[in-house]
Design a protein around this motif. Structure first.
Motif, PDB file in Angstrom:
ATOM      1  N   SER A 329       0.834  -1.205   0.000  1.00 54.54           N
ATOM      2  CA  SER A 329       0.000   0.000   0.000  1.00 54.54           C
ATOM      3  C   SER A 329       0.868   1.254   0.000  1.00 54.54           C
ATOM      4  O   SER A 329       0.598   2.212  -0.744  1.00 54.54           O
ATOM      5  N   ILE A 330       1.907   1.255   0.823  1.00 54.83           N
ATOM      6  CA  ILE A 330       2.831   2.391   0.852  1.00 54.83           C
ATOM      7  C   ILE A 330       3.479   2.577  -0.522  1.00 54.83           C
ATOM      8  O   ILE A 330       3.569   3.694  -1.043  1.00 54.83           O
ATOM      9  N   GLY A 331       3.908   1.461  -1.127  1.00 56.48           N
ATOM     10  CA  GLY A 331       4.543   1.537  -2.434  1.00 56.48           C
ATOM     11  C   GLY A 331       3.609   2.054  -3.510  1.00 56.48           C
ATOM     12  O   GLY A 331       3.989   2.905  -4.323  1.00 56.48           O
ATOM     13  N   GLY A 332       2.363   1.555  -3.519  1.00 57.43           N
ATOM     14  CA  GLY A 332       1.404   1.975  -4.532  1.00 57.43           C
ATOM     15  C   GLY A 332       1.035   3.437  -4.420  1.00 57.43           C
ATOM     16  O   GLY A 332       0.996   4.172  -5.415  1.00 57.43           O
ATOM     17  N   ILE A 333       0.771   3.883  -3.185  1.00 55.64           N
ATOM     18  CA  ILE A 333       0.389   5.284  -2.969  1.00 55.64           C
ATOM     19  C   ILE A 333       1.569   6.212  -3.239  1.00 55.64           C
ATOM     20  O   ILE A 333       1.441   7.251  -3.890  1.00 55.64           O
ATOM     21  N   THR A 334       2.750   5.822  -2.724  1.00 55.03           N
ATOM     22  CA  THR A 334       3.947   6.647  -2.934  1.00 55.03           C
ATOM     23  C   THR A 334       4.304   6.741  -4.404  1.00 55.03           C
ATOM     24  O   THR A 334       4.735   7.807  -4.885  1.00 55.03           O
ATOM     25  N   ALA A 335       4.132   5.646  -5.139  1.00 53.61           N
ATOM     26  CA  ALA A 335       4.440   5.647  -6.576  1.00 53.61           C
ATOM     27  C   ALA A 335       3.589   6.668  -7.318  1.00 53.61           C
ATOM     28  O   ALA A 335       4.078   7.368  -8.217  1.00 53.61           O
TER      29      ALA A 335
END
Length: 375
Positions: A329-335
């Motif tokens: 989730s962190i990776g998807g949102i940050t991306a």
């Protein structure tokens, strides 16, 4: 034991026809952000949560394998009829991964029974059969589908029919294992420390998962053939290294656990620095080592860290699920934020570089673990 070998080979062949393409197919269909994070992490999060919940129930390993395989088969058939990238597609894929969790938990219980004499060697052997089963399947799909994603639908249907058949094969197993339901969650010091390190590493590890398909689509302009070649290189490498790694696990498990995690930095680093897909191909040779370690060393450590196999598997799975869901989730949102700020190509490459460095740092904590007394 022949039904066990037949089951795991057919299962991996069936899943390898389609599963390696799901995240890529989703990104290609316009899925991004949190939805892509869910798709990318569903393969670890949902099975892990399901296995944790099953630990509190009384069920035999064989029954779980039969039921889970049948559910997975039916859902692949349904997915072959649903529009790609839709909310319904995401929901049914999540349910499918939950079904895989049921069959995997039963399989792990059975593996505990058959691997008591030599954990690393026996687990490596069955992982070898699994890899062998799926070796050519992904190539078949990739080269047939090419650039036309609609052509993957018959392979979804084929996967479903093969998994239903595999459910019948599981019914013929000549070995089974049953444990009473969990009644408490107290664990050994070794297992507690292992779970803490695992959670921290998995948050970092999974943060790259929703970024990989974005890089494949928007940075390297890959098609289904490229994804198939990447997966096949990984499979061949795993096949060649599996038994060797199994022997290493029995000799120096903690060092193998550390190097297995350290080597995972190779993949985001390759996507950050490569100028062509051929360099990505080369980097995936390392997957043989990381895959082999992942299917032997950590499961072996779990078995030897607790007298209650269900408890250790259940806790491990829920911890990895929480870590994977958080990180993905962190990776998807940050991306989404980074790529909107710096552009797709630069944003993706810089995120991959940062994640590679974090993976190196997080892997060091495995050196602090203590070997269980049972080992």
């Amino acid at each position: 034991m022949k039904p066990l070998r037949t089951y795991i080979m057919l299962k991996n062949f069936a899943l390898s026809l389609t599963q390696p393409f799901i995240a890529f197919l989703s990104a290609l269909s316009g899925v991004n952000g949190e939805a892509l994070a869910i798709i990318s992490s569903a393969g670890t999060v949902l099975p892990s949560i399901v296995q944790f919940l099953l630990g509190f129930m009384r069920a035999k390993g064989k029954q779980l394998v039969v039921l889970g395989s049948a559910i997975v088969g039916g859902l692949w058939i349904i997915l072959s009829l649903i529009p790609f990238g839709s909310v319904v597609f995401v929901v049914f894929y999540v349910l499918l991964e939950a079904g895989l969790g049921i069959s995997l938990f039963g399989w792990y219980l059975i593996m505990d029974k058959v691997s008591t004499s030599s954990r690393g060697r026996v687990l490596a052997q069955y992982s070898f059969y699994s890899t062998l089963g799926g070796l050519i399947a992904t190539l078949i799909t990739g080269f047939f589908v090419g650039d036309d994603k609609a052509l993957i639908r018959p392979f979804f249907m084929t996967t479903g029919l093969l998994m239903v058949t595999d459910s019948y094969i599981a019914y013929k197993f000549d070995v089974d294992y049953e444990r009473p339901p969990l009644k408490g969650l107290r664990v050994s010091r070794e297992l507690r420390d292992f779970l803490v390190v695992t959670f921290a590493f998995n948050v970092i590890w999974s943060s790259a998962w929703p970024i990989f398909p974005l890089a494949q689509v928007y940075v390297f302009n890959m098609n289904f053939e490229n994804i198939a070649i990447i997966d096949t290189i990984s499979g061949v490498s795993t096949l060649l290294m599996q038994n060797w790694v199994g022997r290493l696990v029995d000799k120096n498990r903690k060092m193998v656990m550390f190097t297995g995690r350290l080597a995972l930095a190779t993949f985001p680093l390759a996507y950050a620095l490569s100028s062509s897909v051929y360099e990505i191909y080369l980097a995936n040779v390392i997957a043989g080592f990381t895959n082999s370690v992942n299917s032997t060393a950590y499961l072996s450590y779990l078995y030897d860290s607790s007298k209650d196999t269900r408890k250790s598997i259940g806790l491990y799975n829920v911890i990895t699920a929480l870590g994977d869901l958080t990180g993905s989730s962190i990776g998807g949102i940050t991306a989404e934020i980074v790529t909107n700020t710096f552009g797709l190509v630069r944003g993706i490459r810089e995120m991959m570089l940062a994640i590679a460095l974090l993976r190196v740092i997080a892997s060091l904590f495995y050196l602090k673990l203590h070997e269980p007394i049972k080992a």
